[in-house]
Design an enzyme around this catalytic site. Sequence first.
Site, short mmCIF file in Angstrom:
data_model
loop_
_atom_site.label_atom_id
_atom_site.label_comp_id
_atom_site.label_asym_id
_atom_site.label_seq_id
_atom_site.Cartn_x
_atom_site.Cartn_y
_atom_site.Cartn_z
N THR A 206 -1.91 20.81 3.85
CA THR A 206 -3.16 20.62 4.59
C THR A 206 -3.05 21.20 6.00
O THR A 206 -3.84 22.06 6.40
CB THR A 206 -3.49 19.10 4.68
OG1 THR A 206 -3.54 18.58 3.37
CG2 THR A 206 -4.81 18.86 5.38
N ARG B 64 6.07 26.24 -1.34
CA ARG B 64 6.51 26.03 -2.72
C ARG B 64 5.62 26.78 -3.70
O ARG B 64 6.02 27.12 -4.79
CB ARG B 64 6.48 24.54 -3.05
CG ARG B 64 7.79 23.86 -2.66
CD ARG B 64 7.77 22.43 -3.06
NE ARG B 64 6.73 21.71 -2.33
CZ ARG B 64 6.69 20.40 -2.16
NH1 ARG B 64 7.63 19.66 -2.67
NH2 ARG B 64 5.73 19.82 -1.49
N LYS C 294 5.24 13.31 12.85
CA LYS C 294 5.37 12.12 13.72
C LYS C 294 6.54 11.24 13.32
O LYS C 294 7.22 10.67 14.17
CB LYS C 294 4.08 11.31 13.73
CG LYS C 294 3.49 11.00 12.36
CD LYS C 294 2.30 11.86 12.08
CE LYS C 294 2.00 11.92 10.60
NZ LYS C 294 0.62 12.04 10.27
N GLY D 274 -4.09 13.80 15.79
CA GLY D 274 -4.66 15.06 15.30
C GLY D 274 -5.10 16.02 16.38
O GLY D 274 -4.29 16.61 17.10
N ILE E 192 -6.74 15.49 19.19
CA ILE E 192 -6.88 15.02 20.58
C ILE E 192 -5.62 15.43 21.37
O ILE E 192 -4.52 15.08 20.96
CB ILE E 192 -7.01 13.48 20.65
CG1 ILE E 192 -8.12 12.98 19.72
CG2 ILE E 192 -7.23 13.02 22.08
CD1 ILE E 192 -8.21 11.46 19.64
N LYS F 269 3.35 6.91 15.71
CA LYS F 269 2.60 7.51 16.82
C LYS F 269 2.69 6.65 18.08
O LYS F 269 2.77 7.18 19.20
CB LYS F 269 1.14 7.70 16.39
CG LYS F 269 0.98 8.73 15.27
CD LYS F 269 -0.38 8.64 14.63
CE LYS F 269 -0.55 9.64 13.49
NZ LYS F 269 -1.74 9.36 12.67
#
Length: 438
Positions: free
Chosen positions: A10, A42, A100, A129, A131, A200
Amino acid sequence: MRIGICGLGTVGGGTYHLLQAKRKEITRRVGMDLDIIHVATRNPDPALKKDNIKVSKDVFDVAKNPDVDIVVELIGGFDPALELVLYAIENGKHVVTANKALIAVHGNTIFEAARKKGVVVAYESAVAGGIPIIKALREGLAANSIQWLAGIINGTSNFILTEMGERKRDFPEVLKEAQQLGYAEADPTFDIEGIDAAHKLAILASNAFGIALEFDRVFTEGISHITTADIEYADELGYRIKHLGITRITESGVELRVHPTLISQDTLIANVNGVMNAVVVKGDSSGSTLYYGAGAGAEATASSVVADIIDIARAWREERSSSVVPPLAFNNLRNDLRILDISEIESEYYLRIPARDKVGVMAKISQVLTNYGINIEAVIQKEPHGEDADKGIVPVVILTSRIKEEVMDVAQGVIEGLDEVGAKIIRIRVEQFDGENN
Ligand code: HSE
C-alpha cells in the site's frame, strides 16, 4: 539522488507513484532529480521494467546496490526490516521508513548506528500518516517545553468507533472495510488492541520530551470491549469515545498511555471522525496546537515518505552529510524522567455498572464511592431491557470526579463484590485536557 524502494504494498506503491507523478515538481523543490533506480518486491510488475528500474525479489539487493543513496524501507514488521535497515546504514545509505513498530521498538539502536555512520534515518510517515507531526514537534515547536500531547493516532480504530456510533454498524464488518481500504495493519489486532497506537505514542513522547523510546512502558488498552451502548451513554452525557494516545509530564514522571477515552463533544478532536487522525500538543509558549489529517492510506502516507526523501536530498545537495535535526528532537536525551505506571495516574472515570434491579442499589454504590473519596459528577439509570432485563440487570452509568487510578481499582473491586452488582463493571477513562477547548 538515487532511490531504492523496498516493498511495493500500500505505502510502497503510493510512494512509487507519487515520486513518478510529481517528478518535475520535486526536481523544482530540491534543485535536482530524484530517480527511483531499484525496487524490491515479492510480485514484480512487468511495467516496472519499462521504467528502467532494476527489480529484485530480495530487499537486501537494494541495500547492497552501490548506486542507491536512499533506501526506503516499506516492508513493515521486524524481520527482516531491522536487519535491512542496519545493513543499509552500515553501507552508508540514508534510510526512510514508515515502520512505526521498528522505530518504537528498535529506534534507539537504529539511531545510534545512523549517528556513528553519519546518515539519516527519517520516519515522518510512521506516525499519523500524512500529518507532518514529527516535523512540527522537532522543528516548529522547538522553543517549547511540551507539557502534554494527546492524539487519535490509529485510523482504523477511529473508523470503527465512528461507524459504530453514527451508523450502528457491526465491529467485524467495519474492520473488514478498513482492511479493504488499506488502513488496517497486516495483523489488525495491532489496530484494535492499541499496539499500533502505542508504537506511535512512544515515538511522539520521545520527540516531545527528549526521552529514549520506551515502547514497553506504554500502557495499552484497545477498543474491542467498547459497545454501541457505551457510545450512546457517553453521547447522552455530552461526550464521545475516542481511542487516544496520551503522554504528559507530571511532577512524578511521564504518563504514557493508550486507551479509549471519553472526551467532551465540544472539543475539536472529539469531532475527528473516520480514518482521520489528530494530535493536540500543549507547549508552554505556543499553547495548544492541533494537527489534523489522514492517518492512513497509500497517498497520505506516501506524502510523508516523499517529504522525508526531499529533506534528505536537500541536505545532501548542500553537502551536509547528515540532517541537522536530531532523530528524537533533542541532541541530548533526558534520562531523569520516570515512566509512570498506570496505577499512578489520575483520571475521571465513566463506569457502567450492571446492577441488580433492587431497592437501595444506588445508595450502596454511592456509599462505596464516598468511602474512597470519589465524587459522582453525573448518573444515568435506564429501564432494564433485552437480555439484561430477563436477568433483572439495569445499567447504572456514573461519571466520577478525578481520582488516582489505584484508588479507583480498589473501589471498583468493592462495588463488583456487592450482592447488588451482577457482573464486571465497564470502566473508561475521561479526559478534560486542562479544561481547554482543544
Ligand atoms: N493501521 C494504521 C492505522 C495505519 O489504522 O492508523 C497507519 O499507521
